[in-house]
Design a protein around this motif. Structure first.
Motif, PDB file in Angstrom:
ATOM      1  N   ILE A   1     120.879 112.726  82.156  1.00  0.00           N
ATOM      2  CA  ILE A   1     120.678 113.932  82.950  1.00  0.00           C
ATOM      3  C   ILE A   1     121.035 115.150  82.100  1.00  0.00           C
ATOM      4  N   THR A   2     120.508 116.317  82.486  1.00  0.00           N
ATOM      5  CA  THR A   2     120.771 117.523  81.703  1.00  0.00           C
ATOM      6  C   THR A   2     122.139 118.089  82.035  1.00  0.00           C
ATOM      7  N   ASN A   3     122.611 118.936  81.147  1.00  0.00           N
ATOM      8  CA  ASN A   3     123.914 119.569  81.358  1.00  0.00           C
ATOM      9  C   ASN A   3     123.927 120.380  82.648  1.00  0.00           C
ATOM     10  N   SER A   4     122.807 121.003  82.975  1.00  0.00           N
ATOM     11  CA  SER A   4     122.749 121.802  84.198  1.00  0.00           C
ATOM     12  C   SER A   4     122.790 120.946  85.460  1.00  0.00           C
ATOM     13  N   GLN A   5     122.439 119.651  85.349  1.00  0.00           N
ATOM     14  CA  GLN A   5     122.444 118.746  86.496  1.00  0.00           C
ATOM     15  C   GLN A   5     123.758 117.991  86.642  1.00  0.00           C
ATOM     16  N   LEU A   6     124.627 118.088  85.622  1.00  0.00           N
ATOM     17  CA  LEU A   6     125.837 117.270  85.590  1.00  0.00           C
ATOM     18  C   LEU A   6     126.755 117.570  86.769  1.00  0.00           C
ATOM     19  N   ALA A   7     127.036 118.832  87.058  1.00  0.00           N
ATOM     20  CA  ALA A   7     127.986 119.188  88.122  1.00  0.00           C
ATOM     21  C   ALA A   7     127.523 118.662  89.478  1.00  0.00           C
ATOM     22  N   GLN A   8     126.224 118.788  89.749  1.00  0.00           N
ATOM     23  CA  GLN A   8     125.705 118.322  91.035  1.00  0.00           C
ATOM     24  C   GLN A   8     125.796 116.807  91.144  1.00  0.00           C
ATOM     25  N   ARG A   9     125.559 116.061  90.054  1.00  0.00           N
ATOM     26  CA  ARG A   9     125.636 114.604  90.090  1.00  0.00           C
ATOM     27  C   ARG A   9     127.063 114.159  90.414  1.00  0.00           C
ATOM     28  N   VAL A  10     128.064 114.725  89.744  1.00  0.00           N
ATOM     29  CA  VAL A  10     129.463 114.334  90.001  1.00  0.00           C
ATOM     30  C   VAL A  10     129.882 114.760  91.400  1.00  0.00           C
ATOM     31  N   ARG A  11     129.467 115.953  91.840  1.00  0.00           N
ATOM     32  CA  ARG A  11     129.860 116.462  93.167  1.00  0.00           C
ATOM     33  C   ARG A  11     129.308 115.574  94.267  1.00  0.00           C
TER      34      ARG A  11
END
Length: 589
Positions: free
Chosen positions: A165-175
């Motif tokens: 996944i992209t860096n911009s998608q990382l926060a949403q995946r963990v959240r």
């Protein structure tokens, strides 16, 4: 003891015999290898330069002035630096010194530097480090590493898939993973701290092959720059391979990057190799082009048209001079640029692009009291009388009888004559012999004087005057760039040069040159009453023996007295030539 005495006597006789032999050879004018040993016999008589050049062991070997040949191939450069030119020969190749096309990439370090920070489009990979912080109903604060399965592990939640996944998608995946377990009152913060470092081998034709650290998304250019770029003598800018476990995963042609911006997307793995291939056949292109470089080409497919496109010929370019080797023999040809599309290049060829297209019109300028246009575009073979009819003037102000031309070709010949005189002047100083400390000191002072004078001379430019007075100039053919000068009528006389007070005075009838000089304070202490030039409004020059007219310019030249350096006499001659062609009197000191 007798034996040692005999040996000593033999050695002494041998030494004395060698010294006598050397003295005899010196007296006879020959050295042991039959080379003449000459010393200056009379300092007042300059020794012929040819004699000095023929003797590599002669006294005070002259150091010739370094200047570009006036034309032709350089055929001979002896130890002394003399040369022989063939004026009509094809000029020497300019391929020497050209850099390969593509080398400009590595001259700007900012172009090939790493990106600062993590790109939002960066895709998370194994080994990357991610900071995760939770607060509220549950707290957690740690730095997690993406494992070989592409996951990070969160306590009480379990593995979270993040690889790809992209860096911009990382926060949403963990959240979203945290929210699936803790549905209320838990906040999450994530930050990609850094990518997993890896090593990439750079080898082949590079200055510094080796293994260099970087990241998966660093560009090929970055790794090449770390290895010193591509070797200009042996490396190829068109054959670069990325090798992974023995297989080629990408092939890169930097020409496509420079012309079309194409660069294969390569995501590096640890221990990948970048291999720079050997330089392909090359052609040197110079002259009337925007990009003077050595160009690599594919002998099976490339054409001259493709190479000219890369070199970007200027709009004025019309012909190509091609030189190379064909069947072991020197090959030269001169063709229109339109024929380059079918030209098949050969390794080592040199192509010089030239503007050899003759315009159907020429531009003539007008300087002076004209009331209309200051430039005219006229057909070739136009004569001065035809242009004169187009020039509008005020007869009350323009001095029609004093019209003259400034011509670029004449100015060039005048400049060449001055440069030749300067060369002879400098050579006379450098080739003068010194046999004492006093003479050497004088030579040093003379050399310094000459250098100062040369810098003065090169600061002025000849006008290229073409005097028309006394001739029927209306039938004169014009050249491109000619400037028609129409002087204004004048009532004054200018006095300059070696006078005490250079100035401009009102003309008076029947006054002599000397009376005008007296109005300027008389001669300076360096002025020569026998060396006076009078430049008239029509461009002609006389020595002051004729009557002075309105608008004349009186120039007093310096004298070479007995107390000055001998070289000053030669300087005065150069000043005379400069004054004739530029209307400027230079100082001899």
């Amino acid at each position: 003891m007798r034996i040692w005495g005999a040996i000593f006597a033999a050695m002494l006789l041998t030494a004395l015999g060698a010294e006598a032999l050397y003295a005899q050879s010196s007296v006879g004018g020959q050295s042991s290898n039959d080379a003449p040993l000459r010393a200056p016999q009379n300092l007042s008589e300059p020794e012929p330069l040819g004699d000095i050049f023929e003797d590599p062991r002669g006294y005070e070997q002259p150091q010739p002035m370094q200047q570009s040949p006036s034309g032709g191939d350089l055929l001979l450069r002896e130890q002394s630096g003399s040369r022989t030119d063939i004026p009509n020969a094809i000029p020497p190749s300019t391929a020497i010194g050209l850099q390969p096309f593509g080398s400009q990439i590595f001259t700007n370090s900012g172009l090939v530097d790493r990106s600062v920070g993590v790109n939002p489009d960066y895709r998370v990979a194994q080994g990357d480090r991610i900071a995760v912080r939770m607060w509220g109903a549950r707290t957690f604060d740690s730095i997690l590493v993406v494992d070989i399965q592409g996951n990070i592990f969160l306590p009480e939640i379990g593995p979270v898939q993040v690889e790809g996944i992209t860096n911009s998608q990382l926060a949403q995946r963990v959240r979203s993973s945290v929210a699936s377990v803790f549905t209320d009152n838990v906040k999450v913060y994530t930050n990609l701290l850094g990518t997993q470092p890896l090593g990439v081998f750079v080898t082949g034709s590079v200055p510094f092959p080796g293994r260099y650290p970087g990241s998966k998304d660093d560009s090929v250019l970055y790794y090449l720059a770390r290895a010193g770029g591509i070797d200009a003598e042996s490396g190829s800018f068109r054959n670069i391979r990325v090798v992974r476990r023995g297989a080629t995963v990408a092939t890169i042609d930097l020409y496509k990057f420079l012309t079309d911006g194409e660069m294969p997307a390569v995501r590096f793995s640890d221990n990948d190799s970048i291999v720079v291939g050997s330089q392909m056949p090359t052609v040197a292109i110079s002259g009337d082009v925007r990009n003077e470089y050595l160009y690599e080409f594919d002998p099976a497919r490339s054409t001259g048209g493709e190479l000219i496109t890369l070199a970007q010929a200027r709009p004025s370019a019309s012909h190509a001079l091609i030189r190379g080797i064909r069947d072991g023999k020197q090959f030269n040809t001169y063709v229109p640029l339109s024929q380059m599309a079918t030209y098949k290049p050969t390794d080592g060829d040199s192509i010089v692009i030239e503007a050899d297209r003759e315009s159907e019109t020429i531009v003539i300028k007008v300087d002076g009291n004209d009331m209309g246009p200051s430039a005219f575009a006229v057909p070739r073979a136009t004569r001065l009388g035809a242009v004169a009819q187009l020039v509008e003037i005020d007869p009350s102000l323009a001095d029609i009888d004093s019209i003259y031309l400034r011509r670029q070709s004449v100015a060039l010949r005048q400049q060449q004559a001055i440069e030749q005189a300067l060369y002879e002047l400098q050579r006379s100083v450098l080739t003068d012999n010194s046999i004492s400390t006093t003479d050497s000191a004088i030579r040093v002072q003379e050399a310094a004087l000459v250098e100062r004078f040369v810098s003065q001379v090169r600061a002025v430019r000849p006008e290229g005057r073409v005097v028309l007075a006394g001739a029927d100039w209306r039938d004169m053919l014009l050249e491109d760039g000619d400037e028609i000068v129409i002087p204004k009528k004048s009532d004054v006389v200018v006095i300059s040069g070696e006078v005490k007070l250079p100035q401009t005075v009102l003309w008076e009838n029947r006054r002599s040159v000397r009376s005008y000089i007296e109005d300027a304070g008389g001669l300076s202490n360096r002025g020569d009453a026998g060396r006076i030039l009078v430049l008239r409004n029509d461009g002609s020059v006389h020595d002051g023996s004729k009557s002075i007219r309105k608008g004349d310019h009186i120039m007093v030249l310096p004298a070479a007295n007995q107390k000055t350096f001998a070289v000053v006499r030669d300087i005065i001659e150069v000043i005379y030539r400069v004054a004739l062609s530029t209307a400027v009197v230079l100082s001899a000191n």
